[in-house]
Write a protein that holds these residues in place. Structure first.
Motif, mmCIF file in Angstrom:
data_model
loop_
_atom_site.group_PDB
_atom_site.id
_atom_site.type_symbol
_atom_site.label_atom_id
_atom_site.label_comp_id
_atom_site.label_asym_id
_atom_site.label_seq_id
_atom_site.Cartn_x
_atom_site.Cartn_y
_atom_site.Cartn_z
ATOM 1 N N ASP A 198 11.846 4.206 3.999
ATOM 2 C CA ASP A 198 12.626 5.409 3.705
ATOM 3 C C ASP A 198 12.704 5.642 2.197
ATOM 4 O O ASP A 198 12.559 6.771 1.731
ATOM 5 N N ALA A 199 12.924 4.573 1.438
ATOM 6 C CA ALA A 199 13.005 4.704 -0.018
ATOM 7 C C ALA A 199 11.679 5.186 -0.606
ATOM 8 O O ALA A 199 11.658 5.836 -1.651
ATOM 9 N N LEU A 200 10.583 4.870 0.066
ATOM 10 C CA LEU A 200 9.267 5.312 -0.401
ATOM 11 C C LEU A 200 8.952 6.733 0.046
ATOM 12 O O LEU A 200 7.952 7.313 -0.367
ATOM 13 N N GLY A 201 9.787 7.291 0.932
ATOM 14 C CA GLY A 201 9.596 8.672 1.375
ATOM 15 C C GLY A 201 8.680 8.824 2.564
ATOM 16 O O GLY A 201 8.193 9.910 2.829
ATOM 17 N N PHE A 202 8.441 7.745 3.291
ATOM 18 C CA PHE A 202 7.605 7.814 4.478
ATOM 19 C C PHE A 202 8.473 7.774 5.720
ATOM 20 O O PHE A 202 9.684 7.571 5.644
ATOM 21 N N ASN A 221 0.825 -1.214 0.000
ATOM 22 C CA ASN A 221 0.000 0.000 0.000
ATOM 23 C C ASN A 221 0.856 1.260 0.000
ATOM 24 O O ASN A 221 0.545 2.232 -0.699
ATOM 25 N N LEU A 222 1.938 1.252 0.778
ATOM 26 C CA LEU A 222 2.837 2.410 0.794
ATOM 27 C C LEU A 222 3.484 2.612 -0.568
ATOM 28 O O LEU A 222 3.610 3.744 -1.048
ATOM 29 N N ARG A 223 3.913 1.518 -1.178
ATOM 30 C CA ARG A 223 4.555 1.609 -2.498
ATOM 31 C C ARG A 223 3.578 2.174 -3.527
ATOM 32 O O ARG A 223 3.928 3.050 -4.323
ATOM 33 N N LEU A 224 2.344 1.703 -3.487
ATOM 34 C CA LEU A 224 1.344 2.197 -4.436
ATOM 35 C C LEU A 224 1.010 3.661 -4.171
ATOM 36 O O LEU A 224 0.842 4.450 -5.118
ATOM 37 N N ARG A 225 0.930 4.050 -2.894
ATOM 38 C CA ARG A 225 0.678 5.464 -2.549
ATOM 39 C C ARG A 225 1.804 6.359 -3.032
ATOM 40 O O ARG A 225 1.586 7.504 -3.417
ATOM 41 N N ALA A 226 3.036 5.825 -3.011
ATOM 42 C CA ALA A 226 4.190 6.600 -3.462
ATOM 43 C C ALA A 226 4.308 6.604 -4.983
ATOM 44 O O ALA A 226 5.103 7.364 -5.539
ATOM 45 N N GLY A 227 3.544 5.739 -5.659
ATOM 46 C CA GLY A 227 3.585 5.693 -7.117
ATOM 47 C C GLY A 227 4.864 5.087 -7.668
ATOM 48 O O GLY A 227 5.319 5.475 -8.741
ATOM 49 N N ARG A 228 5.439 4.150 -6.933
ATOM 50 C CA ARG A 228 6.705 3.525 -7.350
ATOM 51 C C ARG A 228 6.475 2.081 -7.746
ATOM 52 O O ARG A 228 5.557 1.425 -7.253
ATOM 53 N N THR A 229 7.326 1.563 -8.623
ATOM 54 C CA THR A 229 7.256 0.158 -9.004
ATOM 55 C C THR A 229 8.124 -0.662 -8.063
ATOM 56 O O THR A 229 8.998 -0.123 -7.368
ATOM 57 N N GLN A 230 7.895 -1.977 -8.074
ATOM 58 C CA GLN A 230 8.731 -2.854 -7.254
ATOM 59 C C GLN A 230 10.189 -2.751 -7.669
ATOM 60 O O GLN A 230 11.084 -2.752 -6.821
ATOM 61 N N ALA A 231 10.445 -2.649 -8.961
ATOM 62 C CA ALA A 231 11.823 -2.564 -9.458
ATOM 63 C C ALA A 231 12.515 -1.303 -8.951
ATOM 64 O O ALA A 231 13.689 -1.351 -8.543
ATOM 65 N N GLU A 232 11.808 -0.179 -8.959
ATOM 66 C CA GLU A 232 12.387 1.076 -8.478
ATOM 67 C C GLU A 232 12.726 0.994 -6.993
ATOM 68 O O GLU A 232 13.821 1.392 -6.571
ATOM 69 N N VAL A 233 11.805 0.467 -6.218
ATOM 70 C CA VAL A 233 12.014 0.396 -4.768
ATOM 71 C C VAL A 233 13.129 -0.592 -4.446
ATOM 72 O O VAL A 233 14.002 -0.311 -3.624
ATOM 73 N N ALA A 234 13.110 -1.743 -5.097
ATOM 74 C CA ALA A 234 14.137 -2.756 -4.848
ATOM 75 C C ALA A 234 15.523 -2.209 -5.180
ATOM 76 O O ALA A 234 16.479 -2.437 -4.438
ATOM 77 N N ALA A 235 15.629 -1.486 -6.283
ATOM 78 C CA ALA A 235 16.924 -0.905 -6.656
ATOM 79 C C ALA A 235 17.370 0.136 -5.635
ATOM 80 O O ALA A 235 18.552 0.196 -5.274
ATOM 81 N N ALA A 236 16.443 0.952 -5.158
ATOM 82 C CA ALA A 236 16.783 1.987 -4.176
ATOM 83 C C ALA A 236 17.222 1.370 -2.853
ATOM 84 O O ALA A 236 18.079 1.919 -2.162
ATOM 85 N N VAL A 237 16.623 0.235 -2.486
ATOM 86 C CA VAL A 237 16.929 -0.407 -1.210
ATOM 87 C C VAL A 237 18.151 -1.307 -1.322
ATOM 88 O O VAL A 237 18.863 -1.531 -0.349
ATOM 89 N N GLY A 238 18.380 -1.841 -2.528
ATOM 90 C CA GLY A 238 19.513 -2.740 -2.727
ATOM 91 C C GLY A 238 19.162 -4.198 -2.488
ATOM 92 O O GLY A 238 20.010 -4.970 -2.024
ATOM 93 N N ILE A 239 17.921 -4.561 -2.779
ATOM 94 C CA ILE A 239 17.490 -5.949 -2.643
ATOM 95 C C ILE A 239 16.905 -6.407 -3.977
ATOM 96 O O ILE A 239 16.495 -5.581 -4.792
ATOM 97 N N PRO A 240 16.873 -7.718 -4.231
ATOM 98 C CA PRO A 240 16.274 -8.198 -5.476
ATOM 99 C C PRO A 240 14.762 -7.931 -5.502
ATOM 100 O O PRO A 240 14.099 -7.905 -4.468
#
Length: 122
Positions: free
Chosen positions: A79-83, A36-55
């Motif tokens: 944090d990567a989602l901005g919350f 839900n947080l990822r969708l609220r932030a408008g980010r894809t799984q790939a974007e978030v995973a890359a920002a966090v450093g996980i697959p």
């Protein structure tokens, strides 16, 4: 002593995350909340995973509830989602009840002097 986590703010207004000294707590945040947080932030799984450093597969497993992130990873994702992730201590209900009883007992012990009623102006 119980704790609950709370996530607040919007992606644009809240940057950063803080983790208290309870860094070994399990089940910090569940998968549906991450999704839900990822969708609220408008980010894809790939974007978030890359920002966090996980697959991406690991992030997907977190969101589907097949894996549970630890405190550090959950904080990095949020944090990567901005919350903002914070831990709030919930007081013990028995202790709160005792404190309330003490305050009421003290209030009853105070001397009561009624004030005279003011006469209405004519």
């Amino acid at each position: 002593m119980r704790f609950r986590n709370s996530i607040g703010g919007t992606p644009a207004s809240n940057r950063g995350a803080e983790v208290s000294e309870f860094a070994n707590m399990a089940n910090v945040i569940d998968g549906s909340t991450l999704r839900n947080l990822r969708l609220r932030a408008g980010r894809t799984q790939a974007e978030v995973a890359a920002a966090v450093g996980i697959p991406v597969t690991v992030l997907s497993a977190y969101e589907r509830g097949r894996r549970e992130p630890g405190v550090v990873i959950a904080t990095r994702i949020v944090d990567a989602l901005g919350f903002h992730l914070r831990f709030v201590r919930e007081p013990d209900p028995a202790l709160q009840a005792q404190r309330l009883a003490d305050v009421l007992r003290l209030a009853e012990a105070l001397p009561y002097t009624p004030r005279p009623l003011h006469r209405a102006r004519r």
